[in-house]
Motif scaffolding. Structure first.
Motif, PDB file in Angstrom:
ATOM      1  N   THR A 128       7.874  32.003  50.119  1.00 36.26           N
ATOM      2  CA  THR A 128       7.220  32.905  49.038  1.00 36.26           C
ATOM      3  C   THR A 128       8.160  33.310  47.837  1.00 36.26           C
ATOM      4  OG1 THR A 128       8.196  34.861  50.073  1.00 36.26           O
ATOM      5  CG2 THR A 128       6.163  34.069  50.840  1.00 36.26           C
ATOM      6  N   GLY A 129       9.457  32.858  47.879  1.00 35.62           N
ATOM      7  CA  GLY A 129      10.140  33.189  46.555  1.00 35.62           C
ATOM      8  C   GLY A 129      10.108  34.714  46.178  1.00 35.62           C
ATOM      9  N   VAL A 130      10.189  35.446  47.480  1.00 36.35           N
ATOM     10  CA  VAL A 130       9.614  36.877  47.369  1.00 36.35           C
ATOM     11  C   VAL A 130      10.756  37.646  46.341  1.00 36.35           C
ATOM     12  CG1 VAL A 130      10.984  37.433  49.362  1.00 36.35           C
ATOM     13  CG2 VAL A 130       9.215  38.950  48.665  1.00 36.35           C
ATOM     14  N   ARG A 131      10.136  38.652  45.557  1.00 36.16           N
ATOM     15  CA  ARG A 131      10.881  39.293  44.676  1.00 36.16           C
ATOM     16  C   ARG A 131      10.750  40.802  44.981  1.00 36.16           C
ATOM     17  NH1 ARG A 131      10.662  39.890  38.570  1.00 36.16           N
ATOM     18  NH2 ARG A 131       8.615  39.122  38.836  1.00 36.16           N
ATOM     19  N   PRO A 132      11.822  41.449  45.191  1.00 42.48           N
ATOM     20  CA  PRO A 132      11.563  43.045  45.228  1.00 42.48           C
ATOM     21  C   PRO A 132      11.570  43.558  43.943  1.00 42.48           C
ATOM     22  CG  PRO A 132      14.133  42.262  45.866  1.00 42.48           C
ATOM     23  CD  PRO A 132      13.252  41.025  45.584  1.00 42.48           C
ATOM     24  N   ILE A 133      10.680  44.468  43.527  1.00 40.51           N
ATOM     25  CA  ILE A 133      10.918  45.054  42.450  1.00 40.51           C
ATOM     26  C   ILE A 133      11.155  46.671  42.815  1.00 40.51           C
ATOM     27  CG2 ILE A 133       9.677  45.790  40.236  1.00 40.51           C
ATOM     28  CD1 ILE A 133       9.983  42.607  40.593  1.00 40.51           C
ATOM     29  N   TRP A 134      12.256  47.073  42.525  1.00 45.03           N
ATOM     30  CA  TRP A 134      12.467  48.547  42.683  1.00 45.03           C
ATOM     31  C   TRP A 134      12.120  49.206  41.583  1.00 45.03           C
ATOM     32  CZ3 TRP A 134      13.830  49.873  47.576  1.00 45.03           C
ATOM     33  CH2 TRP A 134      14.411  48.832  48.396  1.00 45.03           C
ATOM     34  N   GLN A 135      10.850  49.511  41.474  1.00 40.17           N
ATOM     35  CA  GLN A 135      10.321  50.277  40.499  1.00 40.17           C
ATOM     36  C   GLN A 135      10.493  51.759  40.210  1.00 40.17           C
ATOM     37  OE1 GLN A 135       6.514  48.972  38.924  1.00 40.17           O
ATOM     38  NE2 GLN A 135       5.619  50.870  39.271  1.00 40.17           N
ATOM     39  N   GLY A 136      10.435  52.370  41.468  1.00 36.27           N
ATOM     40  CA  GLY A 136      10.318  53.977  41.476  1.00 36.27           C
ATOM     41  C   GLY A 136      11.501  54.409  42.188  1.00 36.27           C
ATOM     42  N   MET A 187       0.672  38.328  49.973  1.00 30.76           N
ATOM     43  CA  MET A 187       0.873  37.977  51.168  1.00 30.76           C
ATOM     44  C   MET A 187      -0.356  37.430  51.987  1.00 30.76           C
ATOM     45  SD  MET A 187       3.417  36.992  53.175  1.00 30.76           S
ATOM     46  CE  MET A 187       3.511  36.437  54.897  1.00 30.76           C
ATOM     47  N   SER A 188      -1.603  38.059  51.516  1.00 27.44           N
ATOM     48  CA  SER A 188      -2.788  37.626  52.289  1.00 27.44           C
ATOM     49  C   SER A 188      -3.310  36.141  51.975  1.00 27.44           C
ATOM     50  CB  SER A 188      -3.755  38.691  51.782  1.00 27.44           C
ATOM     51  OG  SER A 188      -4.175  38.541  50.462  1.00 27.44           O
ATOM     52  N   ARG A 189      -2.578  35.723  50.780  1.00 33.26           N
ATOM     53  CA  ARG A 189      -3.002  34.327  50.369  1.00 33.26           C
ATOM     54  C   ARG A 189      -1.850  33.316  50.904  1.00 33.26           C
ATOM     55  NH1 ARG A 189      -2.955  34.599  44.213  1.00 33.26           N
ATOM     56  NH2 ARG A 189      -3.725  32.321  44.425  1.00 33.26           N
ATOM     57  N   VAL A 190      -0.898  33.857  51.372  1.00 32.21           N
ATOM     58  CA  VAL A 190       0.231  32.959  51.967  1.00 32.21           C
ATOM     59  C   VAL A 190       0.066  32.728  53.488  1.00 32.21           C
ATOM     60  CG1 VAL A 190       2.383  32.916  52.622  1.00 32.21           C
ATOM     61  CG2 VAL A 190       2.128  33.534  50.223  1.00 32.21           C
ATOM     62  N   LEU A 191      -0.750  33.669  54.105  1.00 24.04           N
ATOM     63  CA  LEU A 191      -1.008  33.641  55.512  1.00 24.04           C
ATOM     64  C   LEU A 191      -2.164  34.183  55.875  1.00 24.04           C
ATOM     65  CD1 LEU A 191       0.523  32.547  58.189  1.00 24.04           C
ATOM     66  CD2 LEU A 191       1.341  34.802  58.568  1.00 24.04           C
ATOM     67  N   PRO A 192      -3.323  33.749  55.432  1.00 27.56           N
ATOM     68  CA  PRO A 192      -4.636  34.396  55.728  1.00 27.56           C
ATOM     69  C   PRO A 192      -4.873  34.407  57.054  1.00 27.56           C
ATOM     70  CG  PRO A 192      -4.811  32.209  54.675  1.00 27.56           C
ATOM     71  CD  PRO A 192      -3.371  32.722  54.831  1.00 27.56           C
ATOM     72  N   LYS A 193      -5.843  35.332  57.175  1.00 25.88           N
ATOM     73  CA  LYS A 193      -6.397  35.459  58.577  1.00 25.88           C
ATOM     74  C   LYS A 193      -6.736  34.028  59.408  1.00 25.88           C
ATOM     75  CE  LYS A 193      -9.286  38.212  61.641  1.00 25.88           C
ATOM     76  NZ  LYS A 193     -10.630  39.180  61.749  1.00 25.88           N
ATOM     77  N   GLY A 194      -6.315  33.624  60.400  1.00 27.75           N
ATOM     78  CA  GLY A 194      -6.665  32.594  61.331  1.00 27.75           C
ATOM     79  C   GLY A 194      -5.760  31.262  60.998  1.00 27.75           C
ATOM     80  N   ALA A 195      -5.030  31.642  60.017  1.00 26.27           N
ATOM     81  CA  ALA A 195      -3.794  30.550  59.469  1.00 26.27           C
ATOM     82  C   ALA A 195      -2.761  30.373  60.542  1.00 26.27           C
ATOM     83  CB  ALA A 195      -3.608  30.557  58.284  1.00 26.27           C
ATOM     84  N   LEU A 239       4.011  32.234  45.398  1.00 21.62           N
ATOM     85  CA  LEU A 239       4.978  33.352  44.895  1.00 21.62           C
ATOM     86  C   LEU A 239       4.680  34.867  45.364  1.00 21.62           C
ATOM     87  CD1 LEU A 239       6.399  32.197  41.491  1.00 21.62           C
ATOM     88  CD2 LEU A 239       7.381  32.117  43.706  1.00 21.62           C
ATOM     89  N   CYS A 240       5.550  35.663  45.974  1.00 19.79           N
ATOM     90  CA  CYS A 240       5.139  36.883  46.208  1.00 19.79           C
ATOM     91  C   CYS A 240       6.085  38.158  45.569  1.00 19.79           C
ATOM     92  CB  CYS A 240       5.053  37.228  47.724  1.00 19.79           C
ATOM     93  SG  CYS A 240       3.882  36.294  48.904  1.00 19.79           S
ATOM     94  N   ARG A 241       5.638  39.276  45.578  1.00 15.75           N
ATOM     95  CA  ARG A 241       6.467  40.634  45.128  1.00 15.75           C
ATOM     96  C   ARG A 241       6.281  41.491  46.244  1.00 15.75           C
ATOM     97  NH1 ARG A 241       5.982  42.309  39.434  1.00 15.75           N
ATOM     98  NH2 ARG A 241       4.058  43.040  40.318  1.00 15.75           N
ATOM     99  N   VAL A 242       7.332  42.579  46.293  1.00 21.83           N
ATOM    100  CA  VAL A 242       7.202  43.658  46.817  1.00 21.83           C
ATOM    101  C   VAL A 242       7.589  44.728  45.819  1.00 21.83           C
ATOM    102  CG1 VAL A 242       7.737  45.189  48.829  1.00 21.83           C
ATOM    103  CG2 VAL A 242       7.527  42.754  49.168  1.00 21.83           C
ATOM    104  N   VAL A 243       6.508  45.515  45.563  1.00 21.26           N
ATOM    105  CA  VAL A 243       6.783  46.540  44.555  1.00 21.26           C
ATOM    106  C   VAL A 243       7.107  47.748  45.390  1.00 21.26           C
ATOM    107  CG1 VAL A 243       6.311  47.931  42.462  1.00 21.26           C
ATOM    108  CG2 VAL A 243       5.555  45.590  43.030  1.00 21.26           C
ATOM    109  N   PHE A 244       8.328  48.557  45.343  1.00 22.88           N
ATOM    110  CA  PHE A 244       8.743  49.871  45.799  1.00 22.88           C
ATOM    111  C   PHE A 244       8.586  50.948  44.720  1.00 22.88           C
ATOM    112  CE2 PHE A 244      11.095  46.551  47.826  1.00 22.88           C
ATOM    113  CZ  PHE A 244      11.114  46.564  49.140  1.00 22.88           C
TER     114      PHE A 244
END
Length: 206
Positions: free
Chosen positions: A11-19, A149-157, A164-169
């Motif tokens: 996913t190349g996940v990137r954390p975004i520590w916004q708040g 993430m729902s597109r990386v691992l959709p239901k049933g897959a 690419l994914c991000r997690v925004v905090f």
């Protein structure tokens, strides 16, 4: 560490520590939920020490469905398993989660209660997050928006799709004095929704 490496590679996940910033404080991270990989992705974004003491709360009905899932959840993912069927459950989910907090763990929870398979950005929040905030006002509640993430691992897959994914905090919230359940749940939902890409784009163009 293997799961962390895989999730970063796919996913190349990137954390975004916004708040807020990474912290040694005990926290409850609450996030949107559209994939079984959500808590792995969020955990990957935490610093190693925080990741080691943070446990995801997951539905026992899914993770105990067969022996392989149960072993994964218990021994590899170290999840806190709760029974969501209030009619048939033998243990109170609140007791299980509060015990984990009392042991010094941080938690990852999904207030929608189940994966969101609708067109709505968020489902209605269940009462668990309010009950936790009421019982443990000393623990920070941090909204986290998980993107893609729902597109990386959709239901049933079975196999993930590289995207690419991000997690925004976001900014931590607390239960306000005299704040009732409905008001708090609406405020918590709004705090999480404000981190979504659609809301961020609206603010950028506003």
């Amino acid at each position: 560490m293997v799961l962390v490496g895989l999730s970063r590679a796919i996913t190349g996940v990137r954390p975004i520590w916004q708040g807020c910033a990474p912290s040694g404080r005990q926290r409850i991270y609450f996030a949107n939920h559209a994939s079984h990989g959500d808590f792995i992705l969020l955990s990957t974004c935490l610093p190693p020490k925080e990741r080691a003491r943070t446990r995801a709360v997951a539905g026992a009905d899914y993770w105990r469905k067969n022996r392989v899932r149960h072993i994964l959840a218990r021994d590899l993912l170290n999840t806190v398993l709760v029974e969501r069927n209030w009619v048939e459950r033998a243990e109170d989910p609140m007791v299980i989660m509060l015990d984990a907090l009392a042991d010094g763990h941080s938690l990852i929870i999904f207030p929608e209660g189940t994966r969101n398979m609708t067109e709505e950005p968020l489902l209605r929040f269940r009462s668990g997050i309010y009950n936790l905030a009421l019982a443990r006002p000393d623990v920070e509640l941090v909204p986290c928006w998980i993107e893609n993430m729902s597109r990386v691992l959709p239901k049933g897959a079975f196999l993930p799709v590289p995207l690419l994914c991000r997690v925004v905090f976001g900014t931590p919230i607390r239960l306000e004095p005299e704040e009732d359940r409905h008001a708090f749940l609406a405020r918590a939902r709004d705090a999480l929704l404000a981190l979504s890409p659609e809301q961020q784009r609206a603010l950028d163009h506003g």
